[in-house]
Design a protein around this motif. Structure first.
Motif, short mmCIF file in Angstrom:
data_model
loop_
_atom_site.label_atom_id
_atom_site.label_comp_id
_atom_site.label_asym_id
_atom_site.label_seq_id
_atom_site.Cartn_x
_atom_site.Cartn_y
_atom_site.Cartn_z
N ALA A 200 0.83 -1.20 0.00
CA ALA A 200 0.00 0.00 0.00
C ALA A 200 0.87 1.25 0.00
O ALA A 200 1.96 1.26 0.57
CB ALA A 200 -0.93 0.02 1.22
N VAL A 201 0.34 2.29 -0.63
CA VAL A 201 0.99 3.60 -0.64
C VAL A 201 0.04 4.62 -0.03
O VAL A 201 -1.11 4.75 -0.48
CB VAL A 201 1.37 4.03 -2.08
N VAL A 202 0.49 5.30 0.99
CA VAL A 202 -0.26 6.39 1.61
C VAL A 202 0.22 7.69 0.98
O VAL A 202 1.43 7.96 0.94
CB VAL A 202 -0.05 6.43 3.13
N LEU A 203 -0.71 8.50 0.49
CA LEU A 203 -0.37 9.76 -0.15
C LEU A 203 -0.75 10.93 0.76
O LEU A 203 -1.86 10.97 1.30
CB LEU A 203 -1.11 9.91 -1.49
N LEU A 204 0.17 11.86 0.91
CA LEU A 204 -0.06 13.08 1.70
C LEU A 204 0.18 14.29 0.81
O LEU A 204 1.30 14.53 0.36
CB LEU A 204 0.89 13.12 2.90
N HIS A 205 -0.87 15.03 0.56
CA HIS A 205 -0.77 16.19 -0.33
C HIS A 205 -0.04 17.35 0.35
O HIS A 205 0.07 17.41 1.58
CB HIS A 205 -2.15 16.64 -0.79
N GLY A 206 0.43 18.27 -0.49
CA GLY A 206 1.07 19.48 0.01
C GLY A 206 0.15 20.68 -0.11
O GLY A 206 -1.07 20.57 0.01
N GLY A 207 0.76 21.84 -0.34
CA GLY A 207 -0.02 23.07 -0.43
C GLY A 207 0.32 24.06 0.66
O GLY A 207 -0.53 24.84 1.10
N ASN A 208 1.59 24.03 1.12
CA ASN A 208 2.04 24.98 2.14
C ASN A 208 1.21 24.92 3.42
O ASN A 208 1.06 25.92 4.11
CB ASN A 208 2.06 26.41 1.58
N TRP A 209 0.67 23.73 3.71
CA TRP A 209 -0.12 23.52 4.94
C TRP A 209 -1.34 24.44 5.00
O TRP A 209 -1.82 24.78 6.09
CB TRP A 209 0.74 23.71 6.19
N SER B 214 5.76 18.07 -1.36
CA SER B 214 5.97 19.44 -0.88
C SER B 214 5.80 19.48 0.64
O SER B 214 6.51 18.80 1.37
CB SER B 214 5.01 20.39 -1.61
N ALA B 215 4.84 20.24 1.15
CA ALA B 215 4.61 20.27 2.59
C ALA B 215 4.16 18.91 3.10
O ALA B 215 4.40 18.56 4.27
CB ALA B 215 3.56 21.33 2.93
N GLY B 216 3.51 18.12 2.25
CA GLY B 216 3.10 16.78 2.65
C GLY B 216 4.28 15.87 2.94
O GLY B 216 4.17 14.93 3.74
N ALA B 217 5.42 16.14 2.28
CA ALA B 217 6.62 15.35 2.58
C ALA B 217 7.09 15.61 4.00
O ALA B 217 7.51 14.69 4.71
CB ALA B 217 7.73 15.68 1.58
N GLN B 218 7.04 16.86 4.42
CA GLN B 218 7.41 17.16 5.80
C GLN B 218 6.53 16.39 6.78
O GLN B 218 7.02 15.82 7.76
CB GLN B 218 7.28 18.67 6.06
N LEU B 219 5.22 16.34 6.48
CA LEU B 219 4.31 15.62 7.36
C LEU B 219 4.61 14.12 7.36
O LEU B 219 4.54 13.47 8.41
CB LEU B 219 2.86 15.87 6.92
#
Length: 399
Positions: free
Chosen positions: A162-171, A239-244
């Motif tokens: 499974a792959v969990v995806l976390l979007h960005g967008g400058n939080w 993007s910001a999702g990578a930080q999360l």
């Protein structure tokens, strides 16, 4: 019946030809039939959204309501799986069951709204809440053999990775999980399950809520009614999702691989360089490093306050200001990592990616660094070479 209809409400402040040109380009890019019409009042908007074989019938509908109250009141009604689009930022808009709301992205938001409408039309998924707030959910995509209608489901072997995806967008709350839509069918086509996660953003709910939601959303994957192999999970953030994503792994999330796509991996420098118009300070609710001039990281790191008369600060002070949020300050992770960066992206993000990968290796982590041509969004474009190379690396790591 056409594939997509865009309905523009009365009084919208935008150049009509530009809207039409933007829609037509996106219809062509997606290979769909579509039209854009201007409604004179709320009754005409409703007529355009009605299912059937009438003049305005379409499989997917995007509505740009504009400022008229009578039209905006329609947003909360059950008019089907519409995509409502506000060019300006409109927090907290309630939409009817099955509908979606995209806002705060300007005219370019029309591109995202059409993409999302077409995506919803083409790709089956299941939305599963992991909390009570409307932004606490994930959308689960499964390979064909695991869908309920598949005759092969009863004969399945081991569950898919499974792959969990976390979007960005400058939080910020005007960017949402639809940013990752295009990656979902691409990954499913490679035999992977996908959990596209939405979460409360800190601009409206505070940093602790965001951090807690990501942790809860990752944990919720273990509770879904699907035979997912929990020993083969990758979390992928853009993007910001990578930080999360990296923060969650540093905090103990159990995954086999963590992936940064053009990630914000050094929050101290991101804040000092004012990336995203002060996005880091806005997200954390405080300046992280904007008042620091950081010296060396060898031995005792020191810095001088920009207005404080030469105050000395150690690395512990920087860590305190970041609240443990900066991936660069959480090394080593002791989890396999893939750092992906487009060379045509902001130079500061290229800098963060290169320095993070180097520091992670020096800390003893297993890190692969992938830098190829592409901008900030090429890394989430399934047609871009950089994403195709990334997807291969993910599938290889999860074998």
């Amino acid at each position: 019946m056409r594939d997509v209809l865009v309905v523009v409400g009365p009084g919208l402040v935008a150049d009509a030809p530009l809207l039409s040109e933007t829609a037509e380009r996106e219809f062509a890019a997606l290979g769909v039939s579509g039209a854009l019409v201007h409604a004179r009042d709320a009754a005409e908007v409703v007529a355009c959204t009605a299912a059937g074989d009438g003049e305005f019938s379409a499989a997917a509908v995007v509505v740009v309501p504009g400022p008229v109250d009578e039209v905006r009141r329609l947003m909360g009604q059950r008019l089907g799986p519409l995509v409502w689009l506000d060019l300006a930022r409109v927090d907290g808009a309630e939409v009817g069951e099955g509908a979606a709301h995209i806002h705060g992205r300007g005219v370019e938001g029309l591109i995202w709204a059409i993409r999302h409408a077409v995506h919803r039309l083409r790709h089956p998924r299941t939305r599963i809440p992991y909390g009570t707030h409307r932004d606490q959910w994930g959308e689960l995509y499964l390979p064909e053999r695991l869908l309920p209608r598949s005759a092969a489901r009863q004969a399945e072997g081991d569950g898919p990775a499974a792959v969990v995806l976390l979007h960005g967008g400058n939080w910020r709350s005007n960017w949402a999980a639809d940013l990752m839509d295009a990656l979902c069918p691409d990954l499913v086509g490679r035999g992977l399950a996908v959990w596209n996660l939405e979460y409360r953003r800190p601009d409206l709910h505070g940093w602790q809520a965001t951090t807690a939601d990501v942790a809860a959303g990752l944990a919720a994957l273990a509770t879904v009614d699907a035979p997912v192999d929990l020993d083969r999970v990758a979390v992928v953030g853009h993007s910001a999702g990578a930080q999360l994503a990296f923060r969650a792994v540093a905090d103990g999330a159990r995954v086999a691989l963590v992936v940064s796509l053009a990630g914000m991996l050094d929050l101290v420098e991101a804040d000092r360089r004012w990336l995203g118009s002060g996005a880091v300070a806005a997200a954390l609710g405080t300046a992280t490093g904007s008042d620091l001039h950081v010296g060396t990281r060898s031995g005792v790191s020191v810095g001088t306050g920009s207005g404080g008369g030469g105050e000395v600060r150690g690395l512990g002070e920087v860590e305190r200001l970041c609240g443990g949020a900066s991936p660069l300050l959480r090394l080593p992770l002791r989890v396999r990592q893939l750092i992906v960066q487009g060379s045509g992206d902001e130079l500061d993000l290229v800098d963060f990616a290169r320095r993070y990968a180097r520091a992670a290796r020096e800390a003893g982590d297993d890190v692969t660094y992938l830098e190829m041509s592409g901008d900030h969004f090429a890394v989430i474009d399934p047609h871009a070479p950089i994403w195709r190379t990334t997807a291969l690396a993910i599938t290889d790591a999860l074998r």
